[in-house]
Design a protein around this motif. Structure first.
Motif, PDB file in Angstrom:
ATOM      1  N   MET D   1      20.725 -34.798  76.515  1.00 35.11           N
ATOM      2  CA  MET D   1      20.858 -33.920  75.360  1.00 35.11           C
ATOM      3  C   MET D   1      20.813 -34.774  74.096  1.00 35.11           C
ATOM      4  SD  MET D   1      22.722 -31.183  77.145  1.00 35.11           S
ATOM      5  CE  MET D   1      21.469 -31.750  78.293  1.00 35.11           C
ATOM      6  N   ASP D   2      19.999 -34.402  73.159  1.00 37.86           N
ATOM      7  CA  ASP D   2      19.764 -35.326  72.057  1.00 37.86           C
ATOM      8  C   ASP D   2      20.988 -35.533  71.180  1.00 37.86           C
ATOM      9  OD1 ASP D   2      19.707 -32.831  71.036  1.00 37.86           O
ATOM     10  OD2 ASP D   2      17.690 -32.963  70.198  1.00 37.86           O
ATOM     11  N   ASP D   3      21.885 -34.557  71.124  1.00 34.71           N
ATOM     12  CA  ASP D   3      23.041 -34.772  70.262  1.00 34.71           C
ATOM     13  C   ASP D   3      24.275 -35.228  71.044  1.00 34.71           C
ATOM     14  OD1 ASP D   3      23.734 -32.464  71.518  1.00 34.71           O
ATOM     15  OD2 ASP D   3      24.109 -31.311  69.708  1.00 34.71           O
ATOM     16  N   ARG D 107      30.298 -30.071  81.912  1.00 28.48           N
ATOM     17  CA  ARG D 107      29.025 -30.496  81.359  1.00 28.48           C
ATOM     18  C   ARG D 107      28.982 -30.085  79.885  1.00 28.48           C
ATOM     19  NH1 ARG D 107      23.626 -27.918  84.172  1.00 28.48           N
ATOM     20  NH2 ARG D 107      24.680 -26.026  83.501  1.00 28.48           N
ATOM     21  N   LEU D 109      27.105 -29.130  76.696  1.00 29.39           N
ATOM     22  CA  LEU D 109      25.757 -28.634  76.413  1.00 29.39           C
ATOM     23  C   LEU D 109      25.405 -28.772  74.945  1.00 29.39           C
ATOM     24  CD1 LEU D 109      25.892 -25.414  78.602  1.00 29.39           C
ATOM     25  CD2 LEU D 109      24.788 -27.594  79.153  1.00 29.39           C
ATOM     26  N   LYS D 110      26.414 -28.832  74.106  1.00 28.79           N
ATOM     27  CA  LYS D 110      26.201 -28.998  72.673  1.00 28.79           C
ATOM     28  C   LYS D 110      27.402 -29.705  72.085  1.00 28.79           C
ATOM     29  CE  LYS D 110      25.983 -26.443  68.350  1.00 28.79           C
ATOM     30  NZ  LYS D 110      24.641 -26.632  67.779  1.00 28.79           N
ATOM     31  N   LEU D 111      27.135 -30.655  71.219  1.00 27.55           N
ATOM     32  CA  LEU D 111      28.214 -31.339  70.514  1.00 27.55           C
ATOM     33  C   LEU D 111      27.762 -31.443  69.064  1.00 27.55           C
ATOM     34  CD1 LEU D 111      30.933 -32.757  70.703  1.00 27.55           C
ATOM     35  CD2 LEU D 111      29.775 -34.822  71.440  1.00 27.55           C
ATOM     36  N   LEU D 115      30.831 -27.109  66.125  1.00 27.16           N
ATOM     37  CA  LEU D 115      31.078 -26.442  67.400  1.00 27.16           C
ATOM     38  C   LEU D 115      30.616 -27.309  68.564  1.00 27.16           C
ATOM     39  CD1 LEU D 115      29.834 -22.786  66.648  1.00 27.16           C
ATOM     40  CD2 LEU D 115      32.204 -23.606  66.681  1.00 27.16           C
ATOM     41  N   VAL D 117      30.021 -26.895  72.876  1.00 26.02           N
ATOM     42  CA  VAL D 117      29.935 -25.933  73.972  1.00 26.02           C
ATOM     43  C   VAL D 117      29.803 -26.689  75.288  1.00 26.02           C
ATOM     44  CG1 VAL D 117      28.604 -24.027  74.989  1.00 26.02           C
ATOM     45  CG2 VAL D 117      28.805 -24.232  72.496  1.00 26.02           C
ATOM     46  N   THR D 137      33.735 -22.634  74.116  1.00 21.16           N
ATOM     47  CA  THR D 137      33.325 -23.166  72.818  1.00 21.16           C
ATOM     48  C   THR D 137      34.552 -23.698  72.100  1.00 21.16           C
ATOM     49  OG1 THR D 137      31.494 -21.605  72.632  1.00 21.16           O
ATOM     50  CG2 THR D 137      32.257 -22.615  70.592  1.00 21.16           C
TER      51      THR D 137
END
Lengths: 147, 147, 147, 147
Positions: D1-3, D107, D109-111, D115, D117, D137
């Motif tokens: 994940m790129d971020d 896992r 999924l977003k950082l 926010l 997730v 979230t």
């Protein structure tokens, strides 16, 4: 998963089912492949799926995830047109690329007698980071109704 | 709700915003009224919203709930086109009537600096029992971006 | 709601059921009243429900919402200990007050043969703004198992 | 994940943080390992986590998933005690084994800046089929507040 079973339908049979039962939307989607855990499904992004600013609309991503779990369930239990979504949730993680199709990776987590549950990661074609995450529950009709 | 504020837009202004910013879908929806807690929104059900068997499709109901919370938020903070859905969940409770419009009753539960949360009951026009329940979270852009 | 039925249990019977079947947690909760749509349930906030900073923990709020829908379902179908949660979602809207009990207002939205769906608003006692919103789905055992 | 970024805390540092900040519950959990996508977390199932019939309670599973995503986030951004859950959803898929610990595979999924997730699969120790699936979230405080 102990209650997951091998596919009963081929990719070709699944595609034919989609065309026959959902003629309004079948052209928007391509079944990429059946996977050990579910199915990979492509949304062929077109003008009608976009929102101002060039991003794919939320309802289009919802439709992709919803159809993905539906097809994953049917591929395992056979072409039962009567399974219905009872619950769906989606997190929108990043803005999708407007110029790229969306690819949904569907994973069946439960395939019970009455309920099936799957989750979905959606990515812009060729990108690693997911643009959305979804989970859906389908109610499966009693066995006597199955084809 | 202590952080809820009076509407900054009239029903007419909200309808004009919808037509201007979402020309692809504005014709599908009618703003019924601003309410103390949010907004009532109608989906004018047409052939393209239906699924085999004559029921309204899940993505159409999702779109109604999503737009409903969006309009409820905008009516309170002004016409900011940049608010984005971060999370949405929907329970499908009963089969909608194909011959009837859908009415969404949107209730804002939180309107914070960064996040807004609303829930939605969807009914077939004239029926008491809800056909769907939804909740959505919107991320609100920083104040410097607001109109 | 057309499929909602009048309570089959009194508040007293529901409280006795809670004490008998869930002795570990019954002391944490008080059934405030049966309502036309469901039930109002109180979490008697104590030290063990708090997190650093004096706020009520997320799992405590989850437990309140979960039990609330369970009791609302049972009050309508009778004391069936076998209903199980299949899906739950919660939005945390504001920080609860540590010194106040939490009150859950439970609303049954569907009471079908196999599935029941309810939503919940949670408030700190005496406050208007909700601290959490939840929705839960319960799977109901086949009728032959019911008391 | 790129971020997604490499961990800023070791497993040991994360365990010490847990013991220091959440003394009430730290004994219930063991950090199994940091993973490339998040963290694996164990709930050491004891009498107080069980429901009648010997199954692990829903709130205990919720607490495991909630803490798991929290620790995954902190392991990447550093020990910020102020991140708060804004949304959580859980599907209960199968009955857990009462005699076995629960293992959560978290896992991210977003950082993002505001926010984060994550999703979670929960299994009974040694079993392949998941007993629960969750997504959460977290709202992350502005950078000036970070340690």
């Amino acid at each position: 998963m102990d209650d997951l079973i091998a596919p009963k339908m081929s990719e070709q049979e699944l595609a034919e089912f989609l065309t026959r039962e959902f003629p309004q939307v079948a052209g928007d989607f391509t079944i990429e492949r059946l996977t050990p855990q579910g199915v990979d499904l492509r949304l062929r992004v077109a003008e009608r799926h976009l929102r101002p600013g060039g991003t794919v609309s939320g309802p289009s991503m919802f439709a992709l995830a919803d159809l993905g779990v539906y097809l994953a369930v049917l591929s395992r239990i056979g072409p039962v047109a009567l399974a219905v979504t009872t619950n769906a949730a989606i997190d929108f993680l990043r803005k999708p690329e407007a110029e790229r199709d969306l690819l949904a990776e569907v994973r069946l987590l439960k395939l019970g007698r009455n309920l099936a549950v799957g989750d979905v990661l959606v990515r812009s074609d060729g990108m690693a980071a997911p643009v959305a995450r979804a989970n859906l529950t389908y109610s499966i009709p009693p066995r006597r109704d199955r084809g």
